[in-house]
Design a protein around this motif. Structure first.
Motif, PDB file in Angstrom:
ATOM      1  N   LYS A  19     -21.633   1.518   3.143  1.00 54.58           N
ATOM      2  CA  LYS A  19     -20.510   2.251   3.691  1.00 54.58           C
ATOM      3  C   LYS A  19     -20.745   1.739   5.290  1.00 54.58           C
ATOM      4  O   LYS A  19     -20.793   1.928   6.591  1.00 54.58           O
ATOM      5  CB  LYS A  19     -19.846   3.893   3.540  1.00 54.58           C
TER       6      LYS A  19
ATOM      7  N   LYS B  68     -20.688  -0.817   7.127  1.00 61.62           N
ATOM      8  CA  LYS B  68     -19.313  -1.043   6.833  1.00 61.62           C
ATOM      9  C   LYS B  68     -18.720  -2.350   6.310  1.00 61.62           C
ATOM     10  O   LYS B  68     -18.077  -3.340   6.818  1.00 61.62           O
ATOM     11  CB  LYS B  68     -18.695  -1.780   8.572  1.00 61.62           C
TER      12      LYS B  68
ATOM     13  N   GLN C 253     -15.350   7.129  -3.728  1.00 62.97           N
ATOM     14  CA  GLN C 253     -15.666   5.576  -3.761  1.00 62.97           C
ATOM     15  C   GLN C 253     -14.372   4.518  -3.485  1.00 62.97           C
ATOM     16  O   GLN C 253     -14.423   3.804  -3.382  1.00 62.97           O
ATOM     17  CB  GLN C 253     -16.797   5.270  -3.888  1.00 62.97           C
TER      18      GLN C 253
ATOM     19  N   TYR D  88     -13.826   2.187  -0.896  1.00 66.93           N
ATOM     20  CA  TYR D  88     -15.158   1.222  -0.638  1.00 66.93           C
ATOM     21  C   TYR D  88     -15.866   0.382  -1.967  1.00 66.93           C
ATOM     22  O   TYR D  88     -15.838  -0.732  -1.127  1.00 66.93           O
ATOM     23  CB  TYR D  88     -16.204   2.384  -0.095  1.00 66.93           C
TER      24      TYR D  88
END
Length: 458
Positions: A107, A110, A149, A152
């Motif tokens: 994360k 990115k 999550q 992601y």
């Protein structure tokens, strides 16, 4: 040093490649706007934006001190990393704390994080391999690291979970693992690898994908094929990818290389066809290969300044990561992924050009990425105040631009005139709804957007 063992079975491959494919379209209900979901052949982010994986595999479980590689992978343009984990059945277990840290680092850089259990590799051929049921046990045991999550993380249940022994067993075991995870409360998108060491030469995954998808109560399963020596001709690659397209089922290329011990993959066709069809791909692997397959390293000794020929091809070549990757919108604005030697005199990506919002539909043209002599663009088509069943977009190139690849539309050109018609699956739009198609192209001198982009609909 670790490597994935491969086997040679040419006689079986030849026989299997002659088999037919049962192309079954599957009804896929709308999903809640949380985490990745499936819509036909597309992977969507939680906000409905299509997401196409462009990334690499990273052997974290064997090189836990190399987590800093994620920043280097991102810097070269990737939007996704597939992270090798161990359930402890075969290698040292990655516990919940370690997995939480991996996710946090993905994360921070990115990157969308595809997590996979590697212990299942070659089950049936490898005596030490774990079962898919054991992989499901592992995921349940570290669920605390994964909850929340979903935007992601994608769960790849087990790497290459069957070898060439009884690949038919993959069907029931995969369905059971999916339903087990859903019953345990996992809302993540699930990815499943093919049998036959991931290469599906028996077409077990291909011919049973519809029933496996239907076994997921969330209808949120993505299929992953690994393209090595089995996929050494353009015909085999395009046929396999297009069969999933015809069936309306989502597929990614979870691993592939430019060479391998079981044959010479046609990486150029893999990359070009994946780009044409909007199929995600994840090359194997960043660094750390051993046992005779060191040529699959993209960088030498985890040093991003030492790209190998494979790394150069995947990151910087035609249809490669730098030219085609788009950052997930969950991370905000797309950064520039133009090559570092992009001269200041070259034009930056152009401003959007759009048709007037009157009429049955409107189209917006946008250059999303640019590099010396080439660029990537996308076109958004939006229905007007009434539903439409088909659309056509057209424009005239102002600076002699030419397509190198297009996807999600049927495109024809006549001199400077471009005409793009919807694909079979994205022509019907509700009032106010949108769809996208994309392309890569070349230019010389300026790269000005078309002055007028028109959209007509029926």
């Amino acid at each position: 040093m670790k490597r994935i063992p491969r086997v040679t079975w040419w006689a079986s491959v030849v026989a299997a490649l002659c088999a037919g494919f049962a192309a079954v379209a599957v009804a896929q209900p709308a999903q809640a706007a949380t985490g990745f979901t499936v819509s036909g052949t597309q992977i969507l982010e939680g906000n409905g934006t299509p997401f196409v994986m462009r990334g690499v595999n990273h052997a974290h479980t064997w090189y836990t001190s190399q987590l800093g590689s994620l920043a280097n992978i991102k810097a070269l343009g990737a939007n996704t990393v597939r992270v090798v984990l161990s359930s402890g059945n075969r290698w040292t277990r990655n516990d919940a704390a370690d997995v939480s840290n991996v996710i946090a680092q993905c994360k921070a850089n990115k990157l969308i994080c595809v997590l996979e259990v590697h212990d299942t590799t070659g089950y049936g051929d490898e005596g030490a391999a774990a079962t898919l049921a054991q992989a499901a046990d592992y995921w349940v045991s570290i669920k605390s690291a994964l909850d929340g999550q979903e935007n992601y993380v994608i769960l790849n249940i087990g790497n290459e979970p069957y070898g060439n022994t009884n690949p038919a067993g993959w069907v029931a075991d995969t369905k059971n693992a999916i339903t087990r995870l859903r019953a345990a409360g996992f809302a993540h998108q699930i990815m499943v690898d093919a049998p036959n060491w991931g290469q599906d030469w028996s077409f077990t995954m291909r011919d049973n994908a519809a029933s496996v998808f239907a076994a997921d109560p969330n209808r949120n399963t993505v299929f992953s094929v690994h393209m090595y020596g089995v996929f050494d001709t353009a015909a085999e690659i395009t046929d396999y990818l297009n069969r999933f397209r015809t069936a309306g089922l989502p597929l990614v290329i979870g691993e592939f290389g430019h060479n391998h011990s079981d044959g010479n993959p046609d990486e150029d066709t893999i990359l070009a066809t994946a780009q044409q069809l909007g199929v995600g791909y994840l090359g194997w692997s960043w660094s750390g290969n051993g046992g005779g397959v060191e040529y699959l390293d993209m960088v030498t000794d985890f040093d991003p300044a030492q790209l190998t020929s494979w790394g150069q091809r995947l990151f910087n070549g035609a249809n490669g990561i730098k030219a085609t990757s788009k950052q997930a919108t969950v991370f905000g604005e797309q950064p520039s992924t133009s090559p570092s030697n992009w001269p200041p005199s070259d034009p930056p990506p152009s401003s959007p050009s759009s048709s007037a919002p009157t009429g049955a539909c409107a189209a917006t043209y946008r250059v999303s990425n640019s590099w010396p002599g080439g660029f990537q663009g996308d076109v958004t088509v939006k229905a007007g105040s009434a539903a439409i069943t088909a659309w056509t977009v057209s424009w005239a190139w102002p600076n002699g631009q030419r397509f190198t690849n297009t996807w999600s539309a049927t495109v024809t050109t006549s001199g400077e005139t471009v005409t793009a018609k919807n694909a079979a699956w994205n022509g019907r739009l509700a009032a106010g709804a949108t769809t996208n198609w994309g392309f890569t192209g070349t230019f010389t001198g300026a790269n000005t957007a078309p002055a007028t982009v028109t959209c007509t609909a029926s």
